[in-house]
Design a protein around this motif. Structure first.
Motif, short mmCIF file in Angstrom:
data_model
loop_
_atom_site.label_atom_id
_atom_site.label_comp_id
_atom_site.label_asym_id
_atom_site.label_seq_id
_atom_site.Cartn_x
_atom_site.Cartn_y
_atom_site.Cartn_z
N LYS A 143 42.94 37.59 35.25
CA LYS A 143 41.95 38.07 34.31
C LYS A 143 42.30 39.39 34.05
O LYS A 143 42.36 40.30 33.20
N TYR A 144 42.37 40.27 35.35
CA TYR A 144 42.58 41.91 35.44
C TYR A 144 43.92 42.17 35.11
O TYR A 144 44.17 42.96 34.38
N PHE A 145 45.01 41.52 35.20
CA PHE A 145 46.21 41.56 34.66
C PHE A 145 46.35 41.66 33.34
O PHE A 145 46.97 42.30 32.44
N ASN A 187 49.85 48.34 41.66
CA ASN A 187 48.75 48.75 41.81
C ASN A 187 47.82 48.38 40.49
O ASN A 187 46.61 48.79 40.29
N ALA A 188 48.46 47.55 39.56
CA ALA A 188 47.96 47.30 38.31
C ALA A 188 46.44 46.81 38.43
O ALA A 188 45.61 46.92 37.76
N VAL A 189 46.40 45.60 39.31
CA VAL A 189 44.97 44.92 39.31
C VAL A 189 43.89 46.01 39.88
O VAL A 189 42.71 46.29 39.52
N ASP A 190 44.26 46.95 40.99
CA ASP A 190 43.42 47.92 41.55
C ASP A 190 43.07 48.91 40.56
O ASP A 190 41.98 49.27 40.35
N GLU A 191 44.04 49.07 39.40
CA GLU A 191 43.74 50.28 38.42
C GLU A 191 42.55 49.64 37.61
O GLU A 191 41.65 50.38 36.85
N ILE A 192 42.47 48.44 37.28
CA ILE A 192 41.47 47.91 36.42
C ILE A 192 40.10 47.52 37.15
O ILE A 192 39.19 47.60 36.53
N PHE A 193 40.53 47.25 38.41
CA PHE A 193 39.20 46.72 39.06
C PHE A 193 38.62 48.04 39.58
O PHE A 193 38.48 48.56 40.74
N ASP A 194 37.84 48.51 38.71
CA ASP A 194 37.09 49.99 38.98
C ASP A 194 35.71 49.66 39.46
O ASP A 194 35.45 48.55 39.73
#
Length: 564
Positions: free
Chosen positions: A495-497, A441-448
């Motif tokens: 980038k997002y991670f 879920n890490a990328v989704d959490e940053i990709f707001d």
């Protein structure tokens, strides 16, 4: 498998249908689904075949989802989302492809012979354990301790039964058949049911008799020995009794009632749009075989007889009223779809579930062979991952696999290192000792929402380089909807991670724990499911389409940690 001959080939699809009893090998393939021994059996089987094939709308290359043909907004876009349709939400099947947590050839070496200790701290099912042991090179003769832990006692119990099925059976083919259907089929054969309520019941019942007078919370460990192999299971009294009960079909549950209960979830009308969204991203054969599995719940090739699977799987049907799995639970999610598609076997080219059954037969046979020729001690636990230090004794581990308890919604990376790090061997004992973490879920959490607004135009343009865009047919055009979902496959995940690691202070975690993450992983790729090929490269569109049809996002991130 019950649908195979002794040489491993599939029985003619006309066996057991329409009163026929053909037992010849299926050698001639219909374009989509069945194998026949010859034209006569194909003709005799035509009434069934035409429903499965020629009159199956899912095999039409021009098939469209119901929401589009009915010109309505799909359920996943508005109104009640029904994201938690089945509130039981048990997870007896893995949702990430299995992998080898050792990769000895790339680490300690193929001929490594020192003791090896493995910990699957939040195992879910045993697919990673099976894949790891099946992948050990023949030259490795290490003694092994394998700890499998999960906080769901039902999952632990099923894992114990699967391992016992492997340990009590000398015939690899029989063991593999039993394990495949106990693991993945909703209905099993009488012979497997007899095994569960024969040898397996005897082993469990002996323990239950010893604890009859104990309090319900009393914890008891039992070790069963099979030559140079052993299995130790630690459960509370009430869990031992539940394990015993899981070997027998609940009283009053008929096969017809069980099938109705399962279909009310797997084929729920309320969830048709969610199914069709997945189907639209799949090739015709993929969606047809997926629907067939949902209809019958038995993991066999598409055209194989199912008439010997008559008994509800008691490890899944635990009462007379409910089906414990989520409606999108799928055996295919536990294995690499690209590997399934190219696995060499007799199943028709379009039959993904048939190919999966052959892949599993090969995998579990190799796993069984490794057990037969090794000194292995299994330890099964049912505790919270953060408490494992209290249950593993003095054992230090060469590999610790923690699944995605490192996601922020669970323990997180910091607490995982705090609780799991002390169990990992130091470099002086094994410089290849590694803790493998997964972030779903890490990328989704940053990709707001703000990131989505910045990226949407760029990402959809990138998607269209892999997919051939077509003019929309209406406001709910399935192609446009699936293209939007596909944007996650072209996302700049690094980038997002990186942003995620900064947000959660991974640099500080390294200082506090004395550990570091490998810049170059040696066990599994950082982004194993990400599309590797650029749009102009040969095979890029096929790779992209396979990922899209798999249900994976490509944003799944593995991270390997070690002591400095």
């Amino acid at each position: 498998m019950a649908t195979m001959l002794l040489d491993g080939s599939l029985i003619c699809a006309n066996s057991g249908h329409d009163g026929s009893t053909c037992t010849q090998a299926g050698k001639f393939e219909c374009n989509y689904c069945h194998l026949y021994c010859g034209k006569n059996c194909q003709k005799a089987h035509w009434k069934t075949h035409i429903r499965d094939c020629r009159k199956n709308p899912l095999l039409d290359p021009n098939w469209r989802p119901a929401w589009e043909t009915e010109n309505r907004e799909p359920a996943f876009m508005g109104g009640p989302r029904l994201q938690h349709f089945n509130f039981k939400k048990k997870y007896p099947w893995g949702n990430m492809p299995a992998f080898d947590v050792l990769n000895l050839a790339g680490n300690e070496g193929a001929n490594y012979n020192r003791d090896l200790n493995l910990l699957f701290a939040a195992s879910g099912d045993i697919r990673n354990c099976v894949m790891t042991l099946a992948s050990i090179p023949d030259g490795c003769k290490s003694h092994m301790k394998v700890f499998l832990n999960d906080r769901d006692a039902d999952v632990v119990g099923r894992n114990a039964i699967i391992l016992l099925l492997a340990l009590i059976e000398d015939d690899a083919n029989v063991a593999a058949d039993n394990i495949i259907h106990l693991w993945y089929s909703s209905f099993i054969s009488q012979s497997l049911y007899d095994t569960l309520n024969g040898k397996i019941r005897q082993l469990v019942q002996e323990v239950c008799k010893k604890i009859e007078g104990k309090a319900s919370g009393t914890v008891l460990g039992k070790t069963w020995t099979f030559g140079s192999r052993s299995l130790r299971l630690v459960l509370a009294k009430n869990q031992w009794l539940e394990l015993l009960a899981s070997l027998e079909v609940p009283r009053g549950l008929t096969a017809e009632r069980a099938q109705d209960i399962r279909r009310s979830v797997a084929l729920a009308p309320e969830r048709v749009d969610f199914r069709h969204r997945r189907y639209f991203a799949q090739p015709p054969g993929g969606r047809a075989s997926a629907e067939k599995f949902r209809e019958h719940g038995i993991l066999v090739p598409f055209g194989a007889p199912r008439n010997s699977f008559t008994i509800p799987n008691p490890t899944l049907f635990r009462d007379t009223e409910s089906w414990p799995l989520k409606d999108d639970a799928d055996p295919i999610n536990g294995y690499r779809l690209d590997k399934i598609k190219v696995f060499p076997c007799d199943a028709p080219a379009n039959d993904l579930y048939g190919k999966l059954s052959f892949l599993l037969k090969d995998l579990i046979t190799r796993f069984h062979r490794r057990l037969q020729n090794s000194n292995i001690q299994f330890h099964l636990l049912n505790v919270n991952a953060q408490d494992l230090q209290n249950y593993t004794g003095q054992v230090m581990f060469d590999r610790i696999e923690v699944a995605n308890i490192t996601d922020a919604g669970y323990l997180g990376m910091g607490q995982t290192l705090l609780y799991m790090g002390p169990l990992l061997k130091q470099p002086s004992d094994n410089r290849h000792a590694t803790l493998v973490a997964l972030f779903l879920n890490a990328v989704d959490e940053i990709f707001d929402d703000s990131e989505k607004r910045k990226a949407i135009s760029r990402d959809i343009q990138e998607v269209w380089k892999y997919m051939d865009p077509k003019p929309p047919t209406g406001p709910y055009d399935a192609g446009i909807i699936v293209s939007d979902i596909a944007t996650q496959q072209v996302r700049d995940v690094d980038k997002y991670f990186d942003m995620y690691m900064k947000l959660h202070h991974f640099d500080m975690l390294c200082e506090l724990s004395g550990m570091e993450f490998k810049r170059k992983p040696t066990i599994i790729e950082a982004w194993p499911l990400k599309v590797k090929k650029r749009p102009h490269q040969k095979g890029a569109k096929e790779e992209f389409a396979t990922l899209l049809s798999s249900g994976d996002s490509g944003c799944e991130r593995y991270m390997e940690w070690r002591f400095k």
